[in-house]
Design a protein around this motif. Structure first.
Motif, PDB file in Angstrom:
ATOM      1  N   LYS A   3       0.712  -1.119  -0.067  1.00  0.00           N
ATOM      2  CA  LYS A   3      -0.166  -0.047  -0.024  1.00  0.00           C
ATOM      3  C   LYS A   3       0.949   1.246   0.114  1.00  0.00           C
ATOM      4  O   LYS A   3       2.047   1.262   0.170  1.00  0.00           O
ATOM      5  N   VAL A  21      -2.213  11.110  -4.957  1.00  0.00           N
ATOM      6  CA  VAL A  21      -3.153   9.955  -4.443  1.00  0.00           C
ATOM      7  C   VAL A  21      -3.740   9.644  -5.698  1.00  0.00           C
ATOM      8  O   VAL A  21      -4.027   8.281  -5.963  1.00  0.00           O
ATOM      9  N   ASP A  22      -4.409  10.744  -6.279  1.00  0.00           N
ATOM     10  CA  ASP A  22      -5.023  10.257  -7.557  1.00  0.00           C
ATOM     11  C   ASP A  22      -4.189   9.428  -8.556  1.00  0.00           C
ATOM     12  O   ASP A  22      -4.617   8.508  -9.114  1.00  0.00           O
ATOM     13  N   ARG A  25      -3.691   5.907  -7.461  1.00  0.00           N
ATOM     14  CA  ARG A  25      -4.912   5.227  -7.638  1.00  0.00           C
ATOM     15  C   ARG A  25      -5.075   4.931  -9.203  1.00  0.00           C
ATOM     16  O   ARG A  25      -5.332   3.694  -9.355  1.00  0.00           O
ATOM     17  N   ARG A  26      -4.787   5.736 -10.164  1.00  0.00           N
ATOM     18  CA  ARG A  26      -5.102   5.457 -11.535  1.00  0.00           C
ATOM     19  C   ARG A  26      -4.137   4.110 -12.059  1.00  0.00           C
ATOM     20  O   ARG A  26      -4.587   3.577 -12.802  1.00  0.00           O
ATOM     21  N   GLN A  30      -2.835   0.631  -4.223  1.00  0.00           N
ATOM     22  CA  GLN A  30      -3.783   0.861  -3.131  1.00  0.00           C
ATOM     23  C   GLN A  30      -3.386   1.808  -2.198  1.00  0.00           C
ATOM     24  O   GLN A  30      -2.361   1.918  -1.764  1.00  0.00           O
ATOM     25  N   VAL A  31      -4.187   3.133  -2.276  1.00  0.00           N
ATOM     26  CA  VAL A  31      -3.758   4.059  -1.333  1.00  0.00           C
ATOM     27  C   VAL A  31      -4.574   4.406  -0.080  1.00  0.00           C
ATOM     28  O   VAL A  31      -5.956   4.339  -0.328  1.00  0.00           O
ATOM     29  N   GLU A  32      -4.237   4.968   0.928  1.00  0.00           N
ATOM     30  CA  GLU A  32      -5.086   5.059   2.062  1.00  0.00           C
ATOM     31  C   GLU A  32      -4.402   6.445   2.450  1.00  0.00           C
ATOM     32  O   GLU A  32      -3.286   6.770   2.756  1.00  0.00           O
ATOM     33  N   ASP A  53      -9.012   8.766   5.036  1.00  0.00           N
ATOM     34  CA  ASP A  53      -9.615   7.320   5.157  1.00  0.00           C
ATOM     35  C   ASP A  53      -9.594   6.729   6.439  1.00  0.00           C
ATOM     36  O   ASP A  53     -10.429   5.879   6.946  1.00  0.00           O
TER      37      ASP A  53
END
Length: 184
Positions: A3, A21-22, A25-26, A30-32, A53
Motif C-alpha cells: 500500500k 493520491v489520484d 490510484r489510477r 492501493q492508497v490510504e 480514510d
C-alpha cells in the motif's frame, strides 16, 4: 501489492497530496490517506477540507508499504512534530521501504537524518532545511528508497514516478497517456 500511505496534516498543500493520491490510484496502487490530526477532517493551506480514510492511530503500516508526505509549510510543521510519524519513518527507512516527500516535506526526512548521502530536491526556499548529500533543482529525484519532489508543479510527475517504481514503467506510461501529460 504493498500500500501507499499518504499522511495528511492541517496546513498541507492540498493539490500536492491529492494529485499524487489520484495518479497512484489510477496506476493501480492501493492508497490510504491517513490523518495525523486526531480527526479525519484535515484542512489544507488553502482552506480545502479533506476527509482522510483513517487516523494515524488506526493505521498498521507493514514492511514493504510506501509512505508519502505532502508539503505545505504549516502541514510540514505538523508532520515534523508528530512523534509517531517520526518513529514510523525511521523504521520504514531502516527496512529500505520507499518513502516519498514533496515541496517542504523532504525537510522532515532530512531532519531525521534519512537523506544523509542521498540526492534530494525540495521547494527551493527550503533547501537549507533539507540536509542531504546533494541537493538538486530537478523536479523529481529517486535515490535508493527515497523519492523527493520540488513542489506542486511536479506533483503529477511524482505520482507517475511512484507508479513506475511500485507497479511498472509500462503502467506509468499508460497513466501518463490517459491523463494527456504534456510529455506524451
Amino acid at each position: 501489492m504493498s500500500k501507499l500511505y499518504a499522511f495528511l496534516a492541517d496546513g498541507m498543500e492540498e493539490v500536492e497530496c491529492l494529485a499524487v493520491v489520484d495518479i497512484a490510484r489510477r496506476g493501480g496502487i492501493q492508497v490510504e490517506t491517513v490523518s495525523i490530526m486526531g480527526r479525519r477532517e484535515v484542512t489544507g493551506s488553502h482552506n480545502i477540507t479533506v476527509l482522510a480514510d483513517r487516523l494515524f492511530e488506526e493505521t498498521e503500516v507493514l514492511p514493504g508499504d510506501t509512505l508519502f508526505l505532502p508539503g505545505g509549510g504549516k502541514g510540514v510543521e505538523n508532520l515534523t512534530a508528530h512523534e509517531g510519524l517520526a518513529a514510523l519513518l525511521k523504521d520504514s527507512a531502516a527496512r529500505g521501504d520507499r518513502i516519498a516527500a514533496i515541496c517542504a516535506a523532504p525537510s522532515v526526512l532530512g531532519g531525521l537524518g534519512l537523506l544523509t548521502g542521498r540526492t534530494a530536491t525540495s521547494y527551493p526556499t527550503w533547501r537549507d532545511k533539507v540536509p542531504c548529500g546533494t541537493w538538486t533543482m530537478e523536479g523529481v529525484v529517486t535515490d535508493g528508497p527515497f523519492t523527493t519532489s520540488r513542489g506542486l508543479g511536479f506533483a503529477i510527475d511524482l505520482g507517475l514516478e511512484l507508479v513506475r517504481l511500485l507497479v511498472s514503467p509500462e503502467e506509468a506510461q499508460t497513466v501518463k497517456e490517459r491523463i494527456q501529460h504534456p510529455d506524451c
